[in-house]
Design a protein around this motif. Sequence first.
Motif, short mmCIF file in Angstrom:
data_model
loop_
_atom_site.label_atom_id
_atom_site.label_comp_id
_atom_site.label_asym_id
_atom_site.label_seq_id
_atom_site.Cartn_x
_atom_site.Cartn_y
_atom_site.Cartn_z
N ARG A 49 1.40 -14.58 -0.95
CA ARG A 49 1.14 -16.01 -0.84
C ARG A 49 -0.32 -16.26 -1.22
N GLU A 50 -0.56 -17.37 -1.85
CA GLU A 50 -1.92 -17.72 -2.26
C GLU A 50 -2.85 -17.70 -1.06
N GLY A 51 -4.00 -17.08 -1.23
CA GLY A 51 -5.00 -17.01 -0.17
C GLY A 51 -4.84 -15.82 0.76
N SER A 52 -3.78 -15.04 0.60
CA SER A 52 -3.55 -13.86 1.43
C SER A 52 -3.43 -12.63 0.54
N PRO A 53 -3.75 -11.45 1.07
CA PRO A 53 -3.56 -10.25 0.27
C PRO A 53 -2.09 -10.09 -0.14
N GLY A 54 -1.90 -9.53 -1.31
CA GLY A 54 -0.54 -9.33 -1.81
C GLY A 54 -0.17 -7.86 -1.83
N LEU A 55 1.04 -7.62 -2.30
CA LEU A 55 1.54 -6.28 -2.46
C LEU A 55 1.95 -6.14 -3.92
N GLY A 56 1.32 -5.19 -4.61
CA GLY A 56 1.56 -5.02 -6.04
C GLY A 56 2.33 -3.75 -6.34
N PHE A 57 2.96 -3.74 -7.50
CA PHE A 57 3.78 -2.61 -7.93
C PHE A 57 3.45 -2.32 -9.38
N TYR A 58 3.00 -1.10 -9.65
CA TYR A 58 2.50 -0.70 -10.95
C TYR A 58 3.40 0.38 -11.55
N ARG A 59 3.82 0.16 -12.80
CA ARG A 59 4.70 1.13 -13.47
C ARG A 59 3.95 2.41 -13.81
N VAL A 60 4.52 3.54 -13.41
CA VAL A 60 4.04 4.86 -13.78
C VAL A 60 5.23 5.59 -14.38
N ASP A 61 5.14 5.89 -15.66
CA ASP A 61 6.30 6.46 -16.36
C ASP A 61 6.74 7.81 -15.82
N ASP A 62 5.81 8.64 -15.38
CA ASP A 62 6.20 9.95 -14.84
C ASP A 62 6.15 9.97 -13.31
N TYR A 63 6.42 8.82 -12.69
CA TYR A 63 6.39 8.69 -11.24
C TYR A 63 7.32 9.70 -10.57
N ARG A 64 6.82 10.34 -9.55
CA ARG A 64 7.62 11.23 -8.71
C ARG A 64 7.52 10.73 -7.28
N PRO A 65 8.64 10.39 -6.66
CA PRO A 65 8.57 9.86 -5.29
C PRO A 65 8.11 10.92 -4.30
N PRO A 66 7.47 10.49 -3.22
CA PRO A 66 7.07 11.43 -2.17
C PRO A 66 8.31 12.13 -1.62
N VAL A 73 5.58 16.79 -2.64
CA VAL A 73 4.98 15.63 -3.32
C VAL A 73 4.52 14.72 -2.18
N PRO A 74 3.24 14.75 -1.85
CA PRO A 74 2.77 14.02 -0.66
C PRO A 74 2.81 12.51 -0.83
N LYS A 75 3.02 11.83 0.29
CA LYS A 75 2.86 10.37 0.27
C LYS A 75 1.37 10.09 0.20
N GLN A 76 1.01 9.04 -0.47
CA GLN A 76 -0.40 8.72 -0.61
C GLN A 76 -0.75 7.44 0.11
N VAL A 77 0.25 6.70 0.49
CA VAL A 77 0.06 5.46 1.25
C VAL A 77 1.40 5.16 1.89
N HIS A 78 1.37 4.51 3.03
CA HIS A 78 2.61 3.97 3.56
C HIS A 78 2.30 2.68 4.30
N LEU A 114 12.69 4.64 3.59
CA LEU A 114 12.16 4.87 2.26
C LEU A 114 12.52 3.66 1.41
N ASP A 115 11.53 3.11 0.70
CA ASP A 115 11.82 1.97 -0.17
C ASP A 115 12.59 2.48 -1.40
N PRO A 116 13.06 1.58 -2.27
CA PRO A 116 13.85 2.03 -3.41
C PRO A 116 13.13 3.00 -4.37
N ALA A 117 11.81 3.06 -4.33
CA ALA A 117 11.07 4.02 -5.16
C ALA A 117 10.74 5.29 -4.40
N GLY A 118 11.17 5.40 -3.14
CA GLY A 118 10.95 6.60 -2.34
C GLY A 118 9.73 6.61 -1.47
N HIS A 119 8.95 5.51 -1.45
CA HIS A 119 7.77 5.45 -0.57
C HIS A 119 8.22 5.32 0.88
#
Length: 125
Positions: A49-66, A73-78, A114-119
């Motif tokens: 929402r405008e004025g609040s921090p957001g949540l972004g999603f960035y494409r990584v072609d060789d992404y490996r889920p935690p 393959v360690p989690k780096q954020v949750h 786990l979200d759909p990308a494995g986080h």
Amino acid sequence: MRSSRSDPAVRLLAVTLDCPDPAALARFYSGALDLPITVSTPGFVLVGREGSPGLGFYRVDDYRPPTWPDSAVPKQVHLDLGVDDLDAAQARLLALGAVEPEVQPLPHKRRVLLDPAGHPFCITL
């Protein structure tokens, strides 16, 4: 510690997660958090929402889920999401595409999903 008037202002704009499909992961979190999609490109999508921090999603072609709880393959954020009803929130998030791992350290107070990308992320009372 307070900044002096000469210090530049710094504010959190977003937390961004790597993933293979930004649009799909944005749809999941948009539905989970009832946040609109505010930016959408082929390689990056932002919810918030405008004025609040957001949540972004960035494409990584060789992404490996935690591989949580294994650290191969360690989690780096949750994310920790607050809920009023663990069972109802879990059912809603599973319907949106989350997955429930077998390991649940504190299932009566907190659930790991786990979200759909494995986080891994937690829902907590």
